[in-house]
Design a protein around this motif. Structure first.
Motif, PDB file in Angstrom:
ATOM      1  N   ARG A  27       9.403 -11.370  -2.699  1.00 37.07           N
ATOM      2  CA  ARG A  27       8.426 -10.655  -3.419  1.00 37.07           C
ATOM      3  C   ARG A  27       7.280 -10.175  -2.218  1.00 37.07           C
ATOM      4  NH1 ARG A  27       8.242 -15.064  -8.386  1.00 37.07           N
ATOM      5  NH2 ARG A  27      10.424 -14.927  -8.631  1.00 37.07           N
ATOM      6  N   LEU A  28       7.396 -10.854  -1.294  1.00 36.87           N
ATOM      7  CA  LEU A  28       5.996 -10.250  -0.355  1.00 36.87           C
ATOM      8  C   LEU A  28       5.924  -8.879  -0.155  1.00 36.87           C
ATOM      9  CD1 LEU A  28       5.948 -12.799   2.675  1.00 36.87           C
ATOM     10  CD2 LEU A  28       4.122 -12.569   1.177  1.00 36.87           C
ATOM     11  N   ASN A  54       1.002  -3.639  -2.724  1.00 36.01           N
ATOM     12  CA  ASN A  54       0.094  -3.661  -3.748  1.00 36.01           C
ATOM     13  C   ASN A  54      -1.456  -3.982  -3.373  1.00 36.01           C
ATOM     14  OD1 ASN A  54      -0.769  -3.627  -6.758  1.00 36.01           O
ATOM     15  ND2 ASN A  54      -1.271  -5.858  -5.954  1.00 36.01           N
ATOM     16  N   LEU A  55      -1.497  -5.039  -2.274  1.00 35.78           N
ATOM     17  CA  LEU A  55      -2.547  -5.185  -1.646  1.00 35.78           C
ATOM     18  C   LEU A  55      -3.285  -4.160  -0.964  1.00 35.78           C
ATOM     19  CD1 LEU A  55      -4.703  -7.487  -0.914  1.00 35.78           C
ATOM     20  CD2 LEU A  55      -3.540  -7.752   1.236  1.00 35.78           C
ATOM     21  N   PHE A 113      -1.628 -14.268   1.009  1.00 32.81           N
ATOM     22  CA  PHE A 113      -2.602 -13.053   0.709  1.00 32.81           C
ATOM     23  C   PHE A 113      -4.129 -13.507   0.976  1.00 32.81           C
ATOM     24  CE2 PHE A 113       1.364 -11.528  -0.533  1.00 32.81           C
ATOM     25  CZ  PHE A 113       1.531 -10.366   0.217  1.00 32.81           C
ATOM     26  N   TRP A 151       6.388  -6.366  -1.813  1.00 30.10           N
ATOM     27  CA  TRP A 151       5.741  -5.455  -2.807  1.00 30.10           C
ATOM     28  C   TRP A 151       4.368  -6.083  -2.778  1.00 30.10           C
ATOM     29  CZ3 TRP A 151       5.441  -1.629  -5.527  1.00 30.10           C
ATOM     30  CH2 TRP A 151       4.836  -1.616  -6.577  1.00 30.10           C
ATOM     31  N   LEU A 152       3.979  -7.359  -2.905  1.00 33.41           N
ATOM     32  CA  LEU A 152       2.604  -7.748  -2.788  1.00 33.41           C
ATOM     33  C   LEU A 152       1.583  -7.288  -1.876  1.00 33.41           C
ATOM     34  CD1 LEU A 152       3.227 -11.470  -4.082  1.00 33.41           C
ATOM     35  CD2 LEU A 152       2.259  -9.681  -5.446  1.00 33.41           C
ATOM     36  N   GLY A 153       2.447  -7.126  -0.655  1.00 27.63           N
ATOM     37  CA  GLY A 153       1.841  -6.387   0.456  1.00 27.63           C
ATOM     38  C   GLY A 153       1.491  -5.103  -0.011  1.00 27.63           C
ATOM     39  N   ALA A 163      -4.659  -1.724  -3.847  1.00 23.26           N
ATOM     40  CA  ALA A 163      -5.873  -2.373  -4.458  1.00 23.26           C
ATOM     41  C   ALA A 163      -6.973  -2.214  -3.435  1.00 23.26           C
ATOM     42  CB  ALA A 163      -5.486  -3.969  -4.797  1.00 23.26           C
ATOM     43  N   ILE A 164      -6.828  -2.364  -2.045  1.00 18.44           N
ATOM     44  CA  ILE A 164      -8.152  -2.236  -1.303  1.00 18.44           C
ATOM     45  C   ILE A 164      -8.550  -0.790  -1.222  1.00 18.44           C
ATOM     46  CG2 ILE A 164      -8.665  -2.201   1.228  1.00 18.44           C
ATOM     47  CD1 ILE A 164      -6.948  -4.659   1.441  1.00 18.44           C
ATOM     48  N   GLY A 179       9.272  -4.786  -8.413  1.00 18.70           N
ATOM     49  CA  GLY A 179       8.909  -5.232  -6.977  1.00 18.70           C
ATOM     50  C   GLY A 179       9.383  -6.599  -6.665  1.00 18.70           C
ATOM     51  N   MET A 213      -3.652  -8.382  -7.672  1.00 18.41           N
ATOM     52  CA  MET A 213      -2.710  -9.119  -6.983  1.00 18.41           C
ATOM     53  C   MET A 213      -1.885 -10.189  -8.126  1.00 18.41           C
ATOM     54  SD  MET A 213      -2.191  -8.007  -4.058  1.00 18.41           S
ATOM     55  CE  MET A 213      -1.536  -9.442  -3.050  1.00 18.41           C
TER      56      MET A 213
END
Lengths: 472, 472
Positions: B306-307, B313-314, A391, B309-311, B317-318, B289, A347
């Protein structure tokens, strides 16, 4: 090709219709390409000419790229004098270089001679040593000297990209005299959009756009109607700087001057459009750690262009591993940490890349300056806090439930906030620092930013976890 | 401002010299900005005008961006009718919108009226509802209708970007008649580079570049000297498509036609240069992103952009963590695996991003087509093999020595080769698949590619390790 032959293929009504070159998506039409490949195989000079003759140089370039290397050479040979060498400015470097190797130097010299000097230089600049000399020697003196002068300027400068054909007139001429001159002169550039007004030593006094001249009466004196706000670019200047001048002043042509401010050439907007595309492509590739590679390059080109970056990344990845290694006892006692730790690092890496991309792009388009830099650093810090908190809550809940440990949720949440702030700050400060040090931030930022987010991510998570669960 | 006042500030020899606007790095000069801010604070109308008058619209835009929001409004107010509204096309959207809120609609209407229609549309398109109506109502009928028509075309189309001022003449006119017409007409566009030859229903018959006209004699008939190869762009077409036409044919102006092929406007290269910059910037940001954010946006804009894309990515990642979780027993028995596993994933992620970037860029510039796609997939596979082997050897040696286990070196080396090949293939195949599905590969590729390289990286490394060390 003789006129008789030409008449044959243009007048014969029984010839098959040629399919359209492009489909509705603007991509090359497979039928068209298949047919030209067949014609090349049959060495049908007339039909090949009939297919190729209506094409614009850039379409010819696309066709060359779509067919096999052997067919490219055969196609150019079949076209003979009909082949317009400016098509070679429209193909990838790899394709052009390969063709240059195959084509006889005398053919290249003949083809290059017909081009505007900027196109000729574009083709010649990649040819080295004896071949270049041989081609230049085959050119008429005037063209040879002009090309040699352009080639003497460093690569990617205005001097390399300029066209040495332009119209320069004295300020005391009238509009009528100028028009008469243009009607009679036969060595005018192919296309031009303005006329340069110079003194006897070729210092620029002003410019005159063609539309202004057309609106003026014949007796009007040039110096009274010219635009005397002089915008010029130095020949040694980087082409990217020149492109910025075009964008800023909405130009279609600009004067190029040497160190003594003498007019030596002009840059035209079509070349600048190519420069802008090229530079934007370079930024994109550099950010991803890819050298200046083209899709036509071979495996070896591609491997080479990517090795450096992967090597740098290996070092930073090992650095991150060393951080993890410091906590091996902690992980052994609580394997959940090993399961979750990549999330924090990943992240952070993504958030850092986002900020960095915005910063690098703003630096490269010169939008980022000392007036907004402080505001931007504050903004990125706050974005890091906000995204970090958002997050942290999400991953905190996920981790609490997954491993049935609210404390583990708190630990990963805290590490997330810390790493997102580190990401925001490193994403903006690293490109700024590199720019100050005159290192291209597009090339080097990414490695530094991900090192920061990896190290901070693993360190924060594992250290807080070790503290919280008392696992040293 | 009265003439007397104007005379005051232009003729007074005792006035202080104005510092240069830009330093040698082409950035705004801090002295200049400090002085204009002081002058604005003192409400010194004359001095403000003296500083601002010589500036090009784009420099005015840069100055506006460099000063505070309050100063921006004050500066425009002090300049009054001297303020050229085209400067507002040169500032970030956020800055323009904020100014539009503050400025009275009547002032905007007056300012917009002086602009070419493309600039007017650019300013008006972001104003919604009542305000836009009020401004349009304050304009003369002809301008109002032309602007309304442009605004009716969808955003980012040729119709939105076109200029409705152009010169259209019938084919039977002579060069002399045309020149006389241009000398007398007073509603000509500000700058133009070619003339459009049309039939009575405004269907395009050909174009005539000004340089060709200047080289022709007065009695020459237009239809004999015009270029009848018609290149036109449909008004509904995407601006990016239009930009490609400019690049391909090296144009400075192109005709825009409506669905009945009637000439409705022209696109000029200066707008296209902006489009190219914009689109290149969008590609760069999408790959990272980031939404279409600007550096002048506030914290909330940036967070929002940016949210998503980070979401995403989360989630990926999980997903990677779930893979690691499957091997928790293995890791517990051998913590070295936790230490080393991020290296394999990170190298794969970077290699995948490299390939993906090259593919996305080639798709967006239309260099990638069905003729080179198979070759490119093979190339990326081979690049993956070569880079995989190179880095397998390096990391294999490092791991063998670090953990004193040649078998561990072999394990990580094998995982590296597998993941690098997965990276190369997913880096090319994912963008291609998205493109086929009409999803912008720049936006979505990155998430998919890193998911593949994370999952394959962790899985290959931990699975092979479990096998090799018998740690299930």
């Amino acid at each position: 090709m003789s006129n008789a032959e030409q008449a044959h293929w243009t007048d014969d009504a029984e010839l098959d219709a040629i399919p359209p070159l492009r489909d509705e998506d603007d991509r090359l039409n497979r039928d068209w390409i298949d047919q030209i490949v067949d014609l090349i195989a049959m060495k049908d000079e007339n039909e090949v000419a009939r297919y190729m003759a209506p094409l614009h140089a850039s379409d010819v370039g696309d066709v060359l790229e779509a067919i096999s290397p052997a067919d490219r050479f055969e196609l150019i040979s079949l076209l003979g004098e009909l082949f317009d060498y400016s098509a070679l400015t429209e193909v990838d470097d790899a394709v052009r270089l390969e063709l240059m190797e195959l084509l006889p130097n005398t053919d290249i010299a003949r083809g290059v001679q017909e081009l505007d000097s900027d196109d000729a230089v574009y083709i010649l600049e990649d040819i080295q040593g004896e071949d270049r000399e041989e081609i230049l020697d085959a050119l008429p003196t005037f063209e040879r000297l002009a090309l040699k002068r352009s080639l003497d300027f460093p690569e990617e400068t205005a001097g390399r990209r300029m066209q040495t054909e332009f119209i320069a007139i004295p300020p005391f001429w009238t509009v009528g005299q100028t028009i008469d001159y243009m009607r009679e002169a036969d060595d005018l550039p192919d296309d031009f959009h303005q006329i340069y007004v110079v003194d006897p030593s070729y210092n620029l006094l002003g410019t005159l756009a063609l539309d202004r001249m057309l609106r003026a009466k014949r007796p009007a004196v040039i110096k009274d109607i010219m635009n005397s706000t002089i915008i010029e670019v130095e020949a040694e200047e980087d082409q990217e700087e020149a492109a910025r001048v075009f964008e800023r002043y909405d130009l279609v042509e600009v004067a190029v001057v040497d160190e003594t401010r003498r007019l030596v050439g002009v840059l035209t907007v079509d070349d600048i459009v190519d420069v802008i595309q090229e530079e934007a492509g370079e930024d994109i590739k550099r950010l991803a750690g890819v050298g200046n590679e083209e899709i036509s390059g071979n495996v070896w080109n591609a491997v080479r262009s990517r090795l450096t970056w992967l090597g740098v990344n290996l070092v930073t990845a090992i650095l991150a591993s060393l951080v993890i290694g410091m906590f091996d006892a902690t992980i052994q006692q609580m394997v959940a940490l090993a399961v979750l730790m990549p999330i924090v690092a990943s992240m952070g890496g993504n958030a850092g890349t986002q900020t960095m991309t915005v910063a690098v792009r703003a630096l490269s388009t010169r939008e980022l300056d000392s007036y907004n830099v402080r505001r931007l650093i504050t903004r990125e810090f706050l974005v890091g806090v906000v995204n970090g908190v958002v997050f942290a809550i999400v991953i905190g809940l996920v981790a609490s439930i997954w491993f049935a440990s609210p404390l583990l949720g708190l630990v990963i949440g805290a590490a997330m906030v810390i790493n997102m702030i580190a990401a925001g700050l490193s994403g903006i400060l690293i490109p700024l620092a590199l720019d100050k040090l005159k290192i291209d931030p597009a090339i080097a930022s990414s490695a530094f930013v991900t090192t920061v987010t990896d190290v901070v991510g693993f360190m924060a998570f594992l250290y807080i976890a070790a503290l919280a669960f008392n696992l040293f």
